[in-house]
Design a protein around this motif. Structure first.
Motif, PDB file in Angstrom:
ATOM      1  N   ALA A  72      42.675  15.624  43.227  1.00 35.16           N
ATOM      2  CA  ALA A  72      42.756  14.224  42.802  1.00 35.16           C
ATOM      3  C   ALA A  72      43.211  14.233  41.355  1.00 35.16           C
ATOM      4  CB  ALA A  72      41.400  13.543  42.947  1.00 35.16           C
ATOM      5  N   LEU A  73      44.440  13.796  41.126  1.00 31.03           N
ATOM      6  CA  LEU A  73      45.054  13.921  39.805  1.00 31.03           C
ATOM      7  C   LEU A  73      45.318  12.558  39.185  1.00 31.03           C
ATOM      8  CD1 LEU A  73      47.695  16.685  40.633  1.00 31.03           C
ATOM      9  CD2 LEU A  73      45.315  16.987  39.903  1.00 31.03           C
ATOM     10  N   GLU A  74      44.981  12.448  37.903  1.00 29.43           N
ATOM     11  CA  GLU A  74      45.294  11.255  37.131  1.00 29.43           C
ATOM     12  C   GLU A  74      46.361  11.639  36.113  1.00 29.43           C
ATOM     13  OE1 GLU A  74      42.572   8.205  34.627  1.00 29.43           O
ATOM     14  OE2 GLU A  74      41.943   8.594  36.698  1.00 29.43           O
ATOM     15  N   LEU A  75      47.394  10.823  36.022  1.00 27.11           N
ATOM     16  CA  LEU A  75      48.565  11.157  35.217  1.00 27.11           C
ATOM     17  C   LEU A  75      48.735  10.195  34.057  1.00 27.11           C
ATOM     18  CD1 LEU A  75      51.049  11.630  38.214  1.00 27.11           C
ATOM     19  CD2 LEU A  75      49.436  13.303  37.276  1.00 27.11           C
ATOM     20  N   ILE A  85      49.104  15.912  33.488  1.00 27.83           N
ATOM     21  CA  ILE A  85      47.888  15.774  34.296  1.00 27.83           C
ATOM     22  C   ILE A  85      46.707  15.685  33.337  1.00 27.83           C
ATOM     23  CG2 ILE A  85      46.367  16.881  35.960  1.00 27.83           C
ATOM     24  CD1 ILE A  85      48.844  18.213  37.168  1.00 27.83           C
ATOM     25  N   ASP A  86      45.943  14.614  33.446  1.00 26.23           N
ATOM     26  CA  ASP A  86      44.774  14.403  32.596  1.00 26.23           C
ATOM     27  C   ASP A  86      43.588  15.163  33.199  1.00 26.23           C
ATOM     28  OD1 ASP A  86      42.667  13.546  31.079  1.00 26.23           O
ATOM     29  OD2 ASP A  86      42.918  11.417  31.499  1.00 26.23           O
ATOM     30  N   GLY A  87      43.322  16.354  32.642  1.00 27.64           N
ATOM     31  CA  GLY A  87      42.278  17.202  33.196  1.00 27.64           C
ATOM     32  C   GLY A  87      40.896  16.582  33.166  1.00 27.64           C
ATOM     33  N   ALA A  88      40.641  15.724  32.176  1.00 23.79           N
ATOM     34  CA  ALA A  88      39.328  15.097  32.052  1.00 23.79           C
ATOM     35  C   ALA A  88      39.052  14.109  33.177  1.00 23.79           C
ATOM     36  CB  ALA A  88      39.201  14.400  30.701  1.00 23.79           C
ATOM     37  N   HIS A  89      40.116  13.626  33.828  1.00 21.03           N
ATOM     38  CA  HIS A  89      39.962  12.647  34.906  1.00 21.03           C
ATOM     39  C   HIS A  89      40.609  13.127  36.206  1.00 21.03           C
ATOM     40  CE1 HIS A  89      39.502  10.236  31.180  1.00 21.03           C
ATOM     41  NE2 HIS A  89      38.552   9.657  31.881  1.00 21.03           N
ATOM     42  N   SER A  90      40.712  14.441  36.355  1.00 23.09           N
ATOM     43  CA  SER A  90      41.280  15.027  37.563  1.00 23.09           C
ATOM     44  C   SER A  90      40.307  16.062  38.116  1.00 23.09           C
ATOM     45  CB  SER A  90      42.631  15.698  37.260  1.00 23.09           C
ATOM     46  OG  SER A  90      43.569  14.753  36.778  1.00 23.09           O
ATOM     47  N   SER A  91      40.448  16.373  39.401  1.00 24.65           N
ATOM     48  CA  SER A  91      39.546  17.355  40.012  1.00 24.65           C
ATOM     49  C   SER A  91      40.290  18.186  41.037  1.00 24.65           C
ATOM     50  CB  SER A  91      38.351  16.659  40.671  1.00 24.65           C
ATOM     51  OG  SER A  91      38.781  15.808  41.724  1.00 24.65           O
ATOM     52  N   PHE A 119      37.166  23.460  40.659  1.00 24.89           N
ATOM     53  CA  PHE A 119      37.738  24.098  39.480  1.00 24.89           C
ATOM     54  C   PHE A 119      38.158  23.007  38.499  1.00 24.89           C
ATOM     55  CE2 PHE A 119      38.695  27.062  42.929  1.00 24.89           C
ATOM     56  CZ  PHE A 119      38.323  28.281  42.377  1.00 24.89           C
ATOM     57  N   LYS A 120      38.182  23.349  37.218  1.00 25.78           N
ATOM     58  CA  LYS A 120      38.726  22.431  36.218  1.00 25.78           C
ATOM     59  C   LYS A 120      40.248  22.515  36.237  1.00 25.78           C
ATOM     60  CE  LYS A 120      34.831  22.518  32.976  1.00 25.78           C
ATOM     61  NZ  LYS A 120      34.398  22.881  31.588  1.00 25.78           N
ATOM     62  N   VAL A 121      40.879  21.349  36.143  1.00 25.18           N
ATOM     63  CA  VAL A 121      42.330  21.304  36.022  1.00 25.18           C
ATOM     64  C   VAL A 121      42.664  21.549  34.554  1.00 25.18           C
ATOM     65  CG1 VAL A 121      44.409  19.948  36.361  1.00 25.18           C
ATOM     66  CG2 VAL A 121      42.483  19.679  37.938  1.00 25.18           C
TER      67      VAL A 121
END
Length: 209
Positions: free
Chosen positions: A190-193, A27-33, A50-52
């Motif tokens: 909303a997760l970017e992988l 999970i790319d935390g910089a592009h997820s929420s 919250f930050k992922v």
């Protein structure tokens, strides 16, 4: 009795357990929420996030029900755009982030729920309490190539929890009736992988009984 090589291979293939393999993603935390919303003063909704912190998603495209997900949120990163409220949320009245610094989710079952939709059941650990929740998931999307040549996928999940079930019981009665903070919390992930680097394909989840 001697056994031919072909017969031996066939026997091993039949006797060995059958495993499906999934593609492993971070999970790319910089592009997820991880966003949430809760009723405030009985008249409006306060929103925050919250930050992922981290997470892994194993996706089996041949049988998506064998996919798995684990995610970690940074509880101390709670942000509602109001510093005093955020400090209160970090206190023992609510998340008690000094004692419980993370919020985690680990899937236990994935079921299809229509075209490109899933029901993902898992254990949510919040404020030191673990309870099962069900995420309504859209995705995962197909892989696309980003501007730097890397591959990415996306997934979005929603759910609703009762905060009192996780020990977040603080409240204040209002003179006109009702309470300051609602019990139900709506959550949107909303997760970017991105594909795991230098990682072999991960074994997919076994069928849930």
């Amino acid at each position: 009795m001697k056994m031919s090589l072909k017969s031996a291979i066939t026997l091993i293939a039949v006797a060995a357990p059958s495993f499906a393999f999934a593609a492993a993603y971070d999970i790319d935390g910089a592009h997820s929420s991880a966003d949430f919303s809760v009723r405030h003063m009985m008249v409006s909704n306060v929103k925050g996030n919250f930050k992922v912190q981290s997470g892994t998603v194993n996706i089996d495209d041949k049988d998506v029900t064998k996919s798995t997900v684990e995610a970690v949120l940074d509880a101390a990163s709670v942000n509602t755009a109001e510093p005093k409220r955020d400090e209160h949320l970090k206190s023992p009245d609510f998340f008690d982030t000094a004692k419980y610094p993370t919020i985690t989710f680990k899937s236990t079952k994935v079921a299809k729920a229509g075209k490109d939709k899933l029901k993902v059941t898992g254990d949510l650990t919040l404020h030191g309490v673990t309870k099962p929740v069900v995420l309504d998931v859209v995705g995962p999307t197909a892989e696309i190539k980003d501007a730097f040549g890397g591959m990415r996928r996306g997934v979005e999940a929603t759910t609703k929890i009762n905060r009192k079930e996780f020990g977040l019981g603080w409240n204040k009665a209002l003179e006109a009736g009702g309470v300051a903070v609602g019990e139900d919390i709506s959550i949107v992930l909303a997760l970017e992988l991105t594909p795991k680097k230098d990682a072999a394909a991960a074994p997919a989840a076994k069928d849930a009984k």
